[in-house]
Design a protein around this motif. Structure first.
Motif, mmCIF file in Angstrom:
data_model
loop_
_atom_site.group_PDB
_atom_site.id
_atom_site.type_symbol
_atom_site.label_atom_id
_atom_site.label_comp_id
_atom_site.label_asym_id
_atom_site.label_seq_id
_atom_site.Cartn_x
_atom_site.Cartn_y
_atom_site.Cartn_z
ATOM 1 N N ASP A 1 0.931 -1.632 -0.248
ATOM 2 C CA ASP A 1 0.672 0.091 0.249
ATOM 3 C C ASP A 1 1.140 1.069 0.159
ATOM 4 N N GLU A 2 0.033 2.189 0.468
ATOM 5 C CA GLU A 2 0.910 3.463 0.628
ATOM 6 C C GLU A 2 2.265 3.762 0.965
ATOM 7 N N THR A 3 2.378 2.875 2.211
ATOM 8 C CA THR A 3 3.643 2.905 2.937
ATOM 9 C C THR A 3 4.557 2.053 2.393
ATOM 10 N N CYS A 4 4.425 1.239 1.050
ATOM 11 C CA CYS A 4 5.491 1.071 0.211
ATOM 12 C C CYS A 4 5.993 2.188 -0.441
ATOM 13 N N ALA A 5 6.565 3.222 -0.922
ATOM 14 C CA ALA A 5 6.320 3.918 -1.785
ATOM 15 C C ALA A 5 6.706 5.221 -0.618
ATOM 16 N N SER A 6 8.196 4.398 -0.918
ATOM 17 C CA SER A 6 9.564 5.153 0.513
ATOM 18 C C SER A 6 9.535 6.363 0.292
ATOM 19 N N ILE A 7 10.655 7.245 1.029
ATOM 20 C CA ILE A 7 10.741 8.346 1.256
ATOM 21 C C ILE A 7 11.468 8.610 -0.253
ATOM 22 N N CYS A 8 12.614 8.069 -0.786
ATOM 23 C CA CYS A 8 13.303 8.465 -1.337
ATOM 24 C C CYS A 8 12.925 7.507 -2.803
ATOM 25 N N GLY A 9 12.165 7.031 -3.077
ATOM 26 C CA GLY A 9 11.418 6.161 -4.321
ATOM 27 C C GLY A 9 11.656 5.361 -4.508
ATOM 28 N N LEU A 10 12.286 4.075 -3.654
ATOM 29 C CA LEU A 10 12.106 2.682 -4.074
ATOM 30 C C LEU A 10 10.361 2.128 -3.728
ATOM 31 N N PHE A 11 10.654 1.632 -4.090
ATOM 32 C CA PHE A 11 9.088 0.543 -3.926
ATOM 33 C C PHE A 11 9.755 -0.671 -3.139
ATOM 34 N N CYS A 12 9.039 -0.390 -1.832
ATOM 35 C CA CYS A 12 9.360 -1.202 -0.560
ATOM 36 C C CYS A 12 8.789 -2.908 -0.663
ATOM 37 N N GLY A 13 7.845 -2.804 -1.635
ATOM 38 C CA GLY A 13 6.601 -4.045 -2.012
ATOM 39 C C GLY A 13 7.517 -4.769 -2.963
ATOM 40 N N ALA A 14 9.158 -4.895 -3.249
ATOM 41 C CA ALA A 14 10.209 -5.621 -4.128
ATOM 42 C C ALA A 14 10.684 -5.703 -3.400
ATOM 43 N N CYS A 15 11.392 -5.090 -1.838
ATOM 44 C CA CYS A 15 11.927 -5.082 -1.228
ATOM 45 C C CYS A 15 11.876 -7.521 -0.261
ATOM 46 N N PRO A 16 13.190 -7.747 -0.024
ATOM 47 C CA PRO A 16 13.228 -9.221 0.081
ATOM 48 C C PRO A 16 12.191 -9.631 1.106
ATOM 49 N N ALA A 17 12.873 -7.951 2.504
ATOM 50 C CA ALA A 17 12.265 -8.289 3.135
ATOM 51 C C ALA A 17 10.995 -8.179 3.739
ATOM 52 N N PHE A 18 10.025 -7.772 2.422
ATOM 53 C CA PHE A 18 8.509 -7.646 2.721
ATOM 54 C C PHE A 18 8.112 -8.228 2.625
ATOM 55 N N PRO A 19 7.046 -8.954 3.305
ATOM 56 C CA PRO A 19 6.547 -8.551 4.194
ATOM 57 C C PRO A 19 6.788 -8.982 5.311
ATOM 58 N N ASN A 20 7.470 -9.832 5.294
ATOM 59 C CA ASN A 20 7.944 -11.082 6.945
ATOM 60 C C ASN A 20 8.564 -10.049 7.620
ATOM 61 N N GLU A 21 9.595 -8.880 7.095
ATOM 62 C CA GLU A 21 10.337 -8.420 8.577
ATOM 63 C C GLU A 21 10.012 -6.973 8.055
ATOM 64 N N CYS A 22 9.219 -6.519 7.161
ATOM 65 C CA CYS A 22 8.860 -5.306 7.439
ATOM 66 C C CYS A 22 7.693 -4.941 6.049
ATOM 67 N N HIS A 23 7.398 -3.699 6.385
ATOM 68 C CA HIS A 23 6.270 -3.805 5.688
ATOM 69 C C HIS A 23 6.230 -2.284 4.921
ATOM 70 N N GLY A 24 7.544 -1.229 4.650
ATOM 71 C CA GLY A 24 7.789 -0.312 3.985
ATOM 72 C C GLY A 24 8.245 0.877 4.635
ATOM 73 N N CYS A 25 8.726 1.811 4.429
ATOM 74 C CA CYS A 25 9.392 2.683 5.314
ATOM 75 C C CYS A 25 8.646 3.969 6.267
ATOM 76 N N PHE A 26 7.191 3.909 5.416
ATOM 77 C CA PHE A 26 6.419 4.611 6.450
ATOM 78 C C PHE A 26 5.414 3.826 7.086
ATOM 79 N N SER A 27 5.143 2.618 7.153
ATOM 80 C CA SER A 27 4.640 1.319 8.403
ATOM 81 C C SER A 27 5.294 1.189 9.451
ATOM 82 N N ASP A 28 4.267 1.079 10.239
ATOM 83 C CA ASP A 28 4.962 0.910 11.739
ATOM 84 C C ASP A 28 5.366 -0.489 11.857
ATOM 85 N N TYR A 29 5.961 -1.042 10.623
ATOM 86 C CA TYR A 29 6.542 -2.745 11.076
ATOM 87 C C TYR A 29 8.237 -1.970 10.064
ATOM 88 N N VAL A 30 8.919 -2.424 10.576
ATOM 89 C CA VAL A 30 9.762 -1.232 9.200
ATOM 90 C C VAL A 30 11.394 -3.084 9.748
#
Length: 134
Positions: free
Chosen positions: A6-35
């Protein structure tokens, strides 16, 4: 149940956090409450602190965009022959152009395997093989 980016996966710098290897088990995006620990506060790169000091939420809102810090960030690291930061400037410009909800939809389509429906992370984009079906 799979977590949909969701919108929490649109990072500050422009990365799509949803394509990170840590998503969703370790992180839900840099604007989420689970980083994940390595992304909290953008400790290594300082984008959170920089955005805060420029009174913006994301880099593309800054009058200095694209800055030297973001340009340097866009060239490293290279893992499995892929620099997952390579598109942060163009992705930030796209976010600004079409809005974050539409950008997230585009990124999900870009990273979703047509066979299994799973999101393919940055570093597996050239080597993904389906192990489960949707």
């Amino acid at each position: 149940m799979k977590r949909i980016p969701d919108e929490t996966c649109a990072s500050i710098c422009g990365l799509f956090c949803g394509a990170c290897p840590a998503f969703p088990n370790e992180c839900h995006g840099c604007f989420s409450d689970y980083v994940r620990e390595g992304c909290k506060g953008c400790a290594d790169h300082g984008f959170l602190e920089c955005a805060t000091s420029h009174n913006v939420l994301r880099c593309y809102e800054c009058e200095d965009f694209p800055c030297k810090k973001l340009e340097e960030f866009s060239s490293k690291p290279i893992i499995n022959g892929i620099c997952n930061h390579a598109n942060v400037i163009s992705d930030s410009m796209r976010m600004k152009e079409i809005g974050i909800p539409q950008w997230i939809e585009e990124k999900i389509k870009e990273h979703k395997c047509p066979k299994c429906g799973n999101l393919i992370n940055w570093f597996d984009v050239n080597s993904h093989s389906c192990t489960t079906s949707q």
